[in-house]
Scaffold this active site. Structure first.
Site, PDB file in Angstrom:
ATOM      1  N   CYS A  78       0.871  -1.173   0.000  1.00  0.00           N
ATOM      2  CA  CYS A  78       0.000   0.000   0.000  1.00  0.00           C
ATOM      3  C   CYS A  78       0.906   1.221   0.000  1.00  0.00           C
ATOM      4  CB  CYS A  78      -0.929   0.005   1.216  1.00  0.00           C
ATOM      5  SG  CYS A  78      -1.981   1.471   1.310  1.00  0.00           S
ATOM      6  N   CYS A 224      -4.595   5.212  -4.772  1.00  0.00           N
ATOM      7  CA  CYS A 224      -3.936   3.931  -4.530  1.00  0.00           C
ATOM      8  C   CYS A 224      -2.516   4.047  -5.066  1.00  0.00           C
ATOM      9  CB  CYS A 224      -4.695   2.791  -5.211  1.00  0.00           C
ATOM     10  SG  CYS A 224      -3.902   1.175  -5.013  1.00  0.00           S
TER      11      CYS A 224
END
Length: 288
Positions: A78, A224
């Site tokens: 992430c 993202c």
């Protein structure tokens, strides 16, 4: 009693990608999927990912990080969350160079006035590394479509692993694609045994890409970081852009530099502290 009850948390975001930081280094414990799902409820502590910090097993590493999605599943990477924990650790220690370890490998972070840079490592393009369900000749264009068979809305994504599996559909107009409609179906396509992050990308110029993302385990998201990295390297691999691009997501811009010397991807962008507190049994779905 919920296992995480009374543990401190920090709420942060990276370009609107909602992150909860749990520093569990002084009392390591798993994050139960049911408690993660309870926390993610819209009226409790909604998040895209939990970044859970554990004691590092290797000298010179600040923490081992586990990444938990809003549905309780685990992620391998992430990028926005990594910038958040880098800022968290900078606030705790004052050090501008921070290193984390994860299931995807080493994450080298640098805090500077221009933003937080994370070395996301090299991308992996082999079908077994992504992974895909079986061999394919060219991972630059996978034979997958979504929408009407006679005129598919999405077709032939580039696929790559940047800590997580990603499928990137390049389209003429990203705004015209209803990713909330196609994302759930494509995330679970049989070609992706571990599911996949689904992106639609519009190349605006050789150094600028517009991006929307359906994140595996989290759904539509404002940003993202790993998808931005996957999109940048896929665009360069297809000859659509150079190796350094600005990726514009609904939450803002990231700078992605696919370094030629070692193929590592450098992602630069902001992170923000929102508030902190302690988890309560009610938040974790436990009632008296």
């Amino acid at each position: 009693m919920a296992s995480l009850a009374h543990r401190p948390f920090v709420k942060m975001n990276g370009l609107g990608n909602e992150i909860v930081v749990l520093d569990l280094r002084d009392g390591p414990m798993p994050v139960p999927p049911a408690e993660a799902r309870a926390l993610a409820r819209p009226d409790v502590l909604p998040f895209d990912q939990i970044m859970a910090l554990y004691p590092a097993a290797v000298p010179g590493i600040d923490a081992y990080v586990r990444i938990i999605n809003a549905d309780g599943s685990e992620a391998g990477a992430c990028g926005n969350g990594t910038r958040c924990i880098a800022l968290y650790e900078y606030g705790r220690t004052g050090r501008a160079h921070i290193r984390f370890e994860s299931v995807a490998g080493l994450l080298d972070c640098t805090i500077a006035s221009g933003g937080i840079t994370v070395d996301m490592g090299p991308p992996r393009f082999g079908w077994a590394d992504i992974p895909l369900a079986g061999p394919v000749a060219d991972t630059r264009a996978l034979d997958i479509q979504a929408g009407p068979a006679e005129a598919p809305a999405l077709a032939d994504p580039a696929v790559v692993n940047v800590g997580n599996p990603h499928a990137v559909f390049f389209v003429p107009d990203a705004a015209a694609i209803d990713l909330g409609r196609y994302g759930p179906e494509l995330e679970r396509h049989p070609a992706f045994p571990d599911r996949a992050n689904i992106s639609v990308a519009q190349v605006l110029s050789p150094d600028h890409i517009l991006l929307k993302v359906w994140e595996r385990g989290a759904g539509l998201t404002r940003a993202c970081g790993s998808a931005a990295c996957a999109t940048a390297v896929s665009a360069a691999r297809l000859g659509l852009t150079g190796r350094r691009v600005t990726v514009t997501l609904p939450g803002g811009d990231l700078t992605i530099d696919w370094r030629e010397t070692d193929d590592h991807i450098l992602m630069t962008g902001p992170a923000e502290l929102e508030y902190s507190g302690h988890l309560t049994p009610d938040m974790l779905g436990v009632t008296a």
